[in-house]
Design a protein around this motif. Structure first.
Motif, PDB file in Angstrom:
ATOM      1  N   LEU A 295       1.605   5.523  -4.069  1.00  0.00           N
ATOM      2  CA  LEU A 295       1.109   5.945  -2.755  1.00  0.00           C
ATOM      3  C   LEU A 295       0.103   4.968  -2.145  1.00  0.00           C
ATOM      4  O   LEU A 295      -0.313   5.159  -1.000  1.00  0.00           O
ATOM      5  CB  LEU A 295       0.473   7.336  -2.849  1.00  0.00           C
ATOM      6  N   LEU A 296      -0.270   3.936  -2.870  1.00  0.00           N
ATOM      7  CA  LEU A 296      -1.263   2.974  -2.383  1.00  0.00           C
ATOM      8  C   LEU A 296      -0.634   1.630  -2.052  1.00  0.00           C
ATOM      9  O   LEU A 296       0.229   1.153  -2.788  1.00  0.00           O
ATOM     10  CB  LEU A 296      -2.344   2.755  -3.452  1.00  0.00           C
ATOM     11  N   VAL A 297      -1.091   1.015  -0.953  1.00  0.00           N
ATOM     12  CA  VAL A 297      -0.697  -0.369  -0.694  1.00  0.00           C
ATOM     13  C   VAL A 297      -1.456  -1.254  -1.681  1.00  0.00           C
ATOM     14  O   VAL A 297      -2.462  -0.841  -2.261  1.00  0.00           O
ATOM     15  CB  VAL A 297      -0.975  -0.802   0.772  1.00  0.00           C
ATOM     16  N   GLU A 298      -1.000  -2.482  -1.843  1.00  0.00           N
ATOM     17  CA  GLU A 298      -1.601  -3.369  -2.837  1.00  0.00           C
ATOM     18  C   GLU A 298      -3.097  -3.600  -2.612  1.00  0.00           C
ATOM     19  O   GLU A 298      -3.882  -3.648  -3.551  1.00  0.00           O
ATOM     20  CB  GLU A 298      -0.866  -4.708  -2.851  1.00  0.00           C
ATOM     21  N   ASP A 299      -3.507  -3.731  -1.361  1.00  0.00           N
ATOM     22  CA  ASP A 299      -4.913  -4.024  -1.072  1.00  0.00           C
ATOM     23  C   ASP A 299      -5.668  -2.803  -0.540  1.00  0.00           C
ATOM     24  O   ASP A 299      -6.603  -2.928   0.254  1.00  0.00           O
ATOM     25  CB  ASP A 299      -5.031  -5.207  -0.114  1.00  0.00           C
ATOM     26  N   ALA A 300      -5.312  -1.622  -1.017  1.00  0.00           N
ATOM     27  CA  ALA A 300      -5.965  -0.377  -0.595  1.00  0.00           C
ATOM     28  C   ALA A 300      -7.465  -0.425  -0.879  1.00  0.00           C
ATOM     29  O   ALA A 300      -7.907  -1.028  -1.851  1.00  0.00           O
ATOM     30  CB  ALA A 300      -5.335   0.815  -1.311  1.00  0.00           C
ATOM     31  N   VAL A 301      -8.216   0.251  -0.007  1.00  0.00           N
ATOM     32  CA  VAL A 301      -9.675   0.301  -0.139  1.00  0.00           C
ATOM     33  C   VAL A 301     -10.123   1.749  -0.144  1.00  0.00           C
ATOM     34  O   VAL A 301      -9.645   2.564   0.654  1.00  0.00           O
ATOM     35  CB  VAL A 301     -10.360  -0.443   1.030  1.00  0.00           C
TER      36      VAL A 301
END
Length: 149
Positions: free
Chosen positions: A44-50
């Motif tokens: 559920l997260l993009v690679e560069d999630a913050v």
């Protein structure tokens, strides 16, 4: 705070709704937390999630870093189980992105009357037909310690 945001959004006549695919994605994230599963969280997260944490504003950058934080959390005795509840979903008219506003609560896995709660905002993006989290900001607004009751 969320009531204030909701009233401001209503004044602008924005399309604040809950009938959007990210509500199911959020439910899947909540299930993964409850079931201690990092795989669904990673998906559920993009690679560069913050992620910005609610109390100390700690920044957790990157999907892998977030998965490691969850993995460590799942292994802790007395861990808190967090549930995020969307209150407003605002799709962009320009891009395949969505703003989610909601509330969150964390309670010990072994209930003792303690809890922590607050508000959050999240940014989702549709990537190859799937909605993924790009950013989340949490604000802690209240905590209740069972020992203080």
């Amino acid at each position: 705070m969320l009531d204030l945001i909701a009233s401001l959004l209503a004044d602008k006549e924005l399309d604040c709704r809950l009938d959007h695919p990210i509500t199911e994605a959020r439910a899947a994230f909540n299930r993964a937390i409850a079931e201690k599963k990092t795989g669904p969280i990673k998906r559920l997260l993009v690679e560069d999630a913050v992620l910005v944490t609610g109390t100390d504003s700690g920044v957790i950058s990157g999907r892998d870093a977030q998965v490691e934080v969850w993995r460590a959390d799942f292994a802790q005795a007395g861990r808190f189980v967090y549930v995020r509840t969307p209150r407003c979903v605002l799709p962009s008219e320009e891009e395949p992105i969505v703003t989610e506003l909601g509330t969150w609560v964390g309670k010990p896995e072994k209930a003792d009357g303690s809890e922590v709660r607050g508000d959050y905002t999240a940014k989702w993006r549709e990537v190859e037909g799937k909605w993924k989290l790009e950013a989340e900001i949490f604000t802690t607004v209240k905590s209740r310690d069972a020992l203080a009751l």
